[in-house]
Design a protein around this motif. Structure first.
Motif, mmCIF file in Angstrom:
data_model
loop_
_atom_site.group_PDB
_atom_site.id
_atom_site.type_symbol
_atom_site.label_atom_id
_atom_site.label_comp_id
_atom_site.label_asym_id
_atom_site.label_seq_id
_atom_site.Cartn_x
_atom_site.Cartn_y
_atom_site.Cartn_z
ATOM 1 N N ARG A 96 -39.212 17.300 23.987
ATOM 2 C CA ARG A 96 -37.903 17.932 23.821
ATOM 3 C C ARG A 96 -36.971 17.264 24.808
ATOM 4 O O ARG A 96 -37.127 17.404 26.011
ATOM 5 C CB ARG A 96 -38.135 19.417 24.019
ATOM 6 C CG ARG A 96 -37.234 20.253 24.467
ATOM 7 C CD ARG A 96 -37.706 21.703 24.601
ATOM 8 N NE ARG A 96 -37.614 22.073 25.987
ATOM 9 C CZ ARG A 96 -38.632 22.256 26.783
ATOM 10 N NH1 ARG A 96 -39.842 22.137 26.360
ATOM 11 N NH2 ARG A 96 -38.428 22.561 28.032
ATOM 12 N N ASN A 97 -36.051 16.497 24.276
ATOM 13 C CA ASN A 97 -35.157 15.717 25.129
ATOM 14 C C ASN A 97 -33.715 15.973 24.759
ATOM 15 O O ASN A 97 -33.378 16.095 23.594
ATOM 16 C CB ASN A 97 -35.433 14.219 24.984
ATOM 17 C CG ASN A 97 -36.815 13.844 25.462
ATOM 18 O OD1 ASN A 97 -37.487 14.612 26.137
ATOM 19 N ND2 ASN A 97 -37.256 12.669 25.103
ATOM 20 N N CYS A 98 -32.891 15.992 25.766
ATOM 21 C CA CYS A 98 -31.444 16.090 25.555
ATOM 22 C C CYS A 98 -30.788 15.322 26.701
ATOM 23 O O CYS A 98 -30.575 14.138 26.604
ATOM 24 C CB CYS A 98 -30.993 17.541 25.499
ATOM 25 S SG CYS A 98 -29.308 17.725 24.896
ATOM 26 N N GLU A 99 -30.542 15.994 27.796
ATOM 27 C CA GLU A 99 -30.050 15.312 28.996
ATOM 28 C C GLU A 99 -31.218 15.007 29.939
ATOM 29 O O GLU A 99 -31.080 14.225 30.856
ATOM 30 C CB GLU A 99 -28.993 16.152 29.710
ATOM 31 C CG GLU A 99 -27.746 16.393 28.874
ATOM 32 C CD GLU A 99 -27.100 15.097 28.384
ATOM 33 O OE1 GLU A 99 -26.943 14.162 29.191
ATOM 34 O OE2 GLU A 99 -26.768 15.020 27.190
ATOM 35 N N MET A 100 -32.331 15.676 29.723
ATOM 36 C CA MET A 100 -33.565 15.457 30.477
ATOM 37 C C MET A 100 -34.665 15.142 29.477
ATOM 38 O O MET A 100 -34.585 15.531 28.316
ATOM 39 C CB MET A 100 -33.956 16.710 31.259
ATOM 40 C CG MET A 100 -33.013 17.079 32.360
ATOM 41 S SD MET A 100 -33.557 18.581 33.206
ATOM 42 C CE MET A 100 -35.077 18.018 33.963
ATOM 43 N N GLU A 101 -35.700 14.472 29.950
ATOM 44 C CA GLU A 101 -36.883 14.228 29.126
ATOM 45 C C GLU A 101 -37.913 15.303 29.470
ATOM 46 O O GLU A 101 -38.301 15.434 30.627
ATOM 47 C CB GLU A 101 -37.458 12.846 29.395
ATOM 48 C CG GLU A 101 -36.548 11.719 28.961
ATOM 49 C CD GLU A 101 -37.155 10.368 29.239
ATOM 50 O OE1 GLU A 101 -37.989 9.913 28.430
ATOM 51 O OE2 GLU A 101 -36.791 9.781 30.277
ATOM 52 N N ASN A 102 -38.323 16.075 28.491
ATOM 53 C CA ASN A 102 -39.308 17.132 28.680
ATOM 54 C C ASN A 102 -40.488 16.868 27.761
ATOM 55 O O ASN A 102 -40.307 16.586 26.574
ATOM 56 C CB ASN A 102 -38.702 18.497 28.337
ATOM 57 C CG ASN A 102 -37.585 18.866 29.271
ATOM 58 O OD1 ASN A 102 -37.817 19.201 30.414
ATOM 59 N ND2 ASN A 102 -36.361 18.779 28.787
ATOM 60 N N TYR A 103 -41.680 16.988 28.306
ATOM 61 C CA TYR A 103 -42.888 16.714 27.529
ATOM 62 C C TYR A 103 -43.957 17.687 28.008
ATOM 63 O O TYR A 103 -44.166 17.852 29.217
ATOM 64 C CB TYR A 103 -43.340 15.280 27.760
ATOM 65 C CG TYR A 103 -44.379 14.789 26.786
ATOM 66 C CD1 TYR A 103 -44.010 14.201 25.584
ATOM 67 C CD2 TYR A 103 -45.730 14.891 27.060
ATOM 68 C CE1 TYR A 103 -44.953 13.740 24.683
ATOM 69 C CE2 TYR A 103 -46.685 14.427 26.172
ATOM 70 C CZ TYR A 103 -46.284 13.847 24.981
ATOM 71 O OH TYR A 103 -47.220 13.380 24.083
ATOM 72 N N SER A 104 -44.619 18.344 27.075
ATOM 73 C CA SER A 104 -45.678 19.270 27.479
ATOM 74 C C SER A 104 -46.895 19.111 26.571
ATOM 75 O O SER A 104 -46.769 18.803 25.382
ATOM 76 C CB SER A 104 -45.181 20.718 27.449
ATOM 77 O OG SER A 104 -44.814 21.091 26.141
ATOM 78 N N VAL A 105 -48.057 19.314 27.182
ATOM 79 C CA VAL A 105 -49.336 19.291 26.474
ATOM 80 C C VAL A 105 -50.071 20.576 26.826
ATOM 81 O O VAL A 105 -50.211 20.914 27.999
ATOM 82 C CB VAL A 105 -50.206 18.078 26.893
ATOM 83 C CG1 VAL A 105 -51.583 18.162 26.260
ATOM 84 C CG2 VAL A 105 -49.522 16.768 26.559
ATOM 85 N N ASN A 106 -50.520 21.282 25.800
ATOM 86 C CA ASN A 106 -51.379 22.456 25.974
ATOM 87 C C ASN A 106 -52.668 22.171 25.216
ATOM 88 O O ASN A 106 -52.654 22.074 23.987
ATOM 89 C CB ASN A 106 -50.697 23.714 25.420
ATOM 90 C CG ASN A 106 -49.493 24.093 26.240
ATOM 91 O OD1 ASN A 106 -49.624 24.483 27.387
ATOM 92 N ND2 ASN A 106 -48.317 23.948 25.668
ATOM 93 N N TYR A 107 -53.762 22.024 25.956
ATOM 94 C CA TYR A 107 -55.049 21.647 25.374
ATOM 95 C C TYR A 107 -55.982 22.856 25.413
ATOM 96 O O TYR A 107 -56.357 23.327 26.495
ATOM 97 C CB TYR A 107 -55.652 20.475 26.158
ATOM 98 C CG TYR A 107 -56.921 19.930 25.547
ATOM 99 C CD1 TYR A 107 -56.867 18.891 24.618
ATOM 100 C CD2 TYR A 107 -58.162 20.432 25.896
ATOM 101 C CE1 TYR A 107 -58.031 18.393 24.052
ATOM 102 C CE2 TYR A 107 -59.323 19.929 25.340
ATOM 103 C CZ TYR A 107 -59.253 18.920 24.415
ATOM 104 O OH TYR A 107 -60.402 18.420 23.849
#
Length: 163
Positions: free
Chosen positions: A68-79
């Motif tokens: 999820r990116n807009c003005e920041m780069e956001n990345y998440s992993v739920n394993y």
């Protein structure tokens, strides 16, 4: 009275936020992957465009990955692990499209993941030349929950934003 109507509509109509970054495209495949479902959209709360992948593995493990990116780069992993441990090769593959390659880690991320229930703020272990960085990792036991999974390992990475 009619000339005021267009002005009132313009002032009260929400304006879509212009984002300078697009979500990272996700593509997960391999012999251990049973299926992958992708979803694209815009979050109602933040107006950020996102791409989400739900990866089901043949051994009943599951991962939910979101870029999820807009003005920041956001990345998440739920394993979600059905065996109670994280498959390191899978986790590396899930992190491969992340902006993790843009940062310098004091120690490899997989070596820093919690192995017992708990939360780690790894932000101090990361340097990023282009702005702020936040790196969080957690481990939760799901054995007491009514769940087919024994544990959940989560990693969240946010890059950019104001200092």
């Amino acid at each position: 009275m009619k000339p005021l109507l267009p002005l009132l509509l313009a002032l009260t109509t929400p304006v879509a936020m212009a984002c300078s970054l697009a979500p990272q495209s996700l593509n997960f495949q391999g012999p251990q992957v049973a299926s992958v479902q992708y979803q694209k959209g815009v979050r109602a709360d933040s107006e950020e465009p996102f791409i989400r992948a739900v990866v089901l593995y043949k051994d009943a493990d599951m991962a939910v990955v979101e870029s999820r990116n807009c003005e920041m780069e956001n990345y998440s992993v739920n394993y979600f692990s059905s065996q109670g441990s994280v498959d390191k090769t899978r986790f590396e593959a899930l992190l491969a499209p992340s902006p993790l390659k843009k940062v310098t880690l004091a120690k490899p991320l997989l070596a820093q993941l919690p192995s017992s229930p708990g939360f780690k703020d790894l932000s101090d272990q990361v340097t990023f030349a282009e702005g702020q960085v936040e790196l969080l990792a957690s481990y939760q036991s799901l054995e007491d929950a009514l769940s087919p999974f024994h544990s959940l390992v989560s990693v969240s990475l946010a890059l950019g934003g104001a200092d």
